[in-house]
Scaffold this active site. Structure first.
Site, PDB file in Angstrom:
ATOM      1  CD1 TRP A  14      -2.511  -1.530  -0.112  1.00 34.92           C
ATOM      2  CD2 TRP A  14      -3.213  -1.092   1.974  1.00 34.92           C
ATOM      3  NE1 TRP A  14      -3.715  -2.177   0.078  1.00 34.92           N
ATOM      4  CE2 TRP A  14      -4.162  -1.925   1.351  1.00 34.92           C
ATOM      5  CE3 TRP A  14      -3.432  -0.689   3.291  1.00 34.92           C
ATOM      6  CZ2 TRP A  14      -5.321  -2.365   1.993  1.00 34.92           C
ATOM      7  CZ3 TRP A  14      -4.592  -1.123   3.932  1.00 34.92           C
ATOM      8  CH2 TRP A  14      -5.524  -1.945   3.286  1.00 34.92           C
ATOM      9  CE  LYS A  15       4.741   1.211  -4.190  1.00 36.53           C
ATOM     10  NZ  LYS A  15       5.404   1.633  -5.392  1.00 36.53           N
ATOM     11  CG  HIS A  99       9.906  -0.787  -2.302  1.00 34.63           C
ATOM     12  ND1 HIS A  99      10.005   0.370  -3.035  1.00 34.63           N
ATOM     13  CD2 HIS A  99       8.920  -1.517  -2.866  1.00 34.63           C
ATOM     14  CE1 HIS A  99       9.099   0.339  -4.009  1.00 34.63           C
ATOM     15  NE2 HIS A  99       8.425  -0.803  -3.925  1.00 34.63           N
ATOM     16  CD  GLU A 101       8.257   3.404  -4.074  1.00 32.16           C
ATOM     17  OE1 GLU A 101       7.638   3.222  -3.009  1.00 32.16           O
ATOM     18  OE2 GLU A 101       7.762   3.155  -5.191  1.00 32.16           O
ATOM     19  CD  GLU A 171       8.647  -4.273  -6.335  1.00 32.63           C
ATOM     20  OE1 GLU A 171       7.439  -4.459  -6.479  1.00 32.63           O
ATOM     21  OE2 GLU A 171       9.118  -3.374  -5.639  1.00 32.63           O
ATOM     22  N   GLY A 177       5.198   1.849 -10.751  1.00 33.85           N
ATOM     23  CA  GLY A 177       4.297   3.008 -10.785  1.00 33.85           C
ATOM     24  C   GLY A 177       4.297   3.742 -12.111  1.00 33.85           C
ATOM     25  CB  SER A 217       3.192  -1.446 -13.978  1.00 27.91           C
ATOM     26  OG  SER A 217       3.696  -0.161 -13.647  1.00 27.91           O
ATOM     27  N   GLY A 238       1.742  -2.660  -6.132  1.00 33.41           N
ATOM     28  CA  GLY A 238       1.579  -1.344  -5.530  1.00 33.41           C
ATOM     29  C   GLY A 238       0.232  -0.748  -5.890  1.00 33.41           C
ATOM     30  N   GLY A 239       0.218   0.065  -6.939  1.00 41.95           N
ATOM     31  CA  GLY A 239      -0.981   0.813  -7.331  1.00 41.95           C
ATOM     32  C   GLY A 239      -2.251  -0.030  -7.368  1.00 41.95           C
TER      33      GLY A 239
HETATM   34  P1  PGA Z   1       3.392  -0.687  -8.706  1.00 40.65           P
HETATM   35  O1  PGA Z   1       4.368  -0.810  -7.443  1.00 40.65           O
HETATM   36  O2  PGA Z   1       2.582  -1.955  -8.764  1.00 40.65           O
HETATM   37  O3  PGA Z   1       2.548   0.528  -8.410  1.00 40.65           O
HETATM   38  O4  PGA Z   1       4.240  -0.511  -9.915  1.00 40.65           O
HETATM   39  C1  PGA Z   1       5.009  -2.017  -7.132  1.00 40.65           C
HETATM   40  C2  PGA Z   1       5.895  -1.830  -5.945  1.00 40.65           C
HETATM   41  O5  PGA Z   1       6.561  -0.787  -5.849  1.00 40.65           O
HETATM   42  O6  PGA Z   1       5.976  -2.704  -5.067  1.00 40.65           O
END
Ligand code: PGA
Length: 256
Positions: A14-15, A99, A101, A171, A177, A217, A238-239
């Site tokens: 969910w970030k 991750h 990020e 990833e 994203g 994605s 994620g999204g």
């Molecule tokens: P995303 O993110 O599905 O929005 O691309 C994946 C993630 O960062 O774990």
């Protein structure tokens, strides 16, 4: 996927989205359908403050709760950090580690990822260790070297019996994203290579047993094809995990 040798795991990341008050309605929607899920494990990795609400909302279901980061330290004067034991005691079963990020915006190094992995394993959490290359690394043809190095550093000093409990998430940073997904062939090539690293560092049994997810994605339209690859055992989403219907569609693709 290869369910004979390893688990299929769909994890939502969910970030820094949603609120604690959103957890219950989301869980109700997911629970209504997810009861039919038999062939894959489902995890929701929520922001730390939402973990207690998520644990409560998913109690008595097959849906587990995870965190998005963990401290490499056990306890003490580390203001703002959360330990693996604290996450475990709050009811989390999984934790995302390294991750991109966190590597990018919080300066997390391979050594820190290794420390966090050790802390998570020690506390009995299932770690989801993220690795992935940038677009320029892919374009210059060094993706596989990068990934091998990231996996080896993460696993440094981890014994085989513990390595079996780890999930690796491939990833590609350029796919996170962005709506740009790796093709099933690109994702399979890297996931196969990650398995080869396990074979080299441990043995064929450890390599066969490790769950390797794809993330970047992943959505209802591309999930089935990605998951049909022999070395892709799930997704880190994620999204699309913020929308219960989309997440359910991906879970259904993994449950086939
Ligand atoms: P995303 O993110 O599905 O929005 O691309 C994946 C993630 O960062 O774990």
């Amino acid at each position: 996927m290869n369910r004979k040798y390893r688990k299929t795991v769909i994890a939502g990341n969910w970030k820094m989205n949603l609120l604690p008050s959103d957890v219950k309605p989301f869980a109700e929607r997911l629970k209504a359908e997810a009861g039919r899920v038999k062939f894959c494990d489902v995890v929701i990795c929520a922001p730390a403050v939402m973990i207690p609400a998520a644990v409560k909302a998913f109690r008595d279901t097959r849906i587990a709760v995870g965190a998005q980061d963990v401290s490499e330290h056990d306890a003490g004067a580390f203001t703002g950090e959360i330990s693996a034991a604290q996450l475990r005691d709050a009811g989390a079963k999984y934790v995302i580690i390294g991750h991109s990020e966190r590597r990018q915006y919080h300066g997390e190094t391979d050594a820190a990822v290794n420390g966090k992995l050790r802390a998570a394993l020690e506390a009995g959490l299932t770690p989801i260790v993220c690795v992935g290359e940038t677009l320029s690394q892919r374009e210059t043809g060094v993706s596989l070297d990068m990934i091998r190095a990231q996996v080896k550093s993460a696993l440094y000093g981890i014994p085989a019996e513990k390595a079996r409990k780890i999930i690796i998430a491939y990833e590609p940073i350029w796919a996170i994203g962005t709506g740009m997904t790796a093709t099933p062939e690109q994702a399979e090539e890297v996931c196969g290579e990650i398995r080869a690293v396990f074979r080299g560092m441990y043995d064929a049994r450890a390599a066969r047993a490790v769950t390797i997810q794809y993330g970047g994605s992943m959505n209802p339209a591309n999930a089935a094809e990605l998951l049909s690859q022999p070395d892709i055992d799930g997704g880190l989403i994620g999204g699309a995990s913020l929308d219960a219907e989309k997440l359910l569609a991906i879970i259904n693709a993994a449950n086939q």
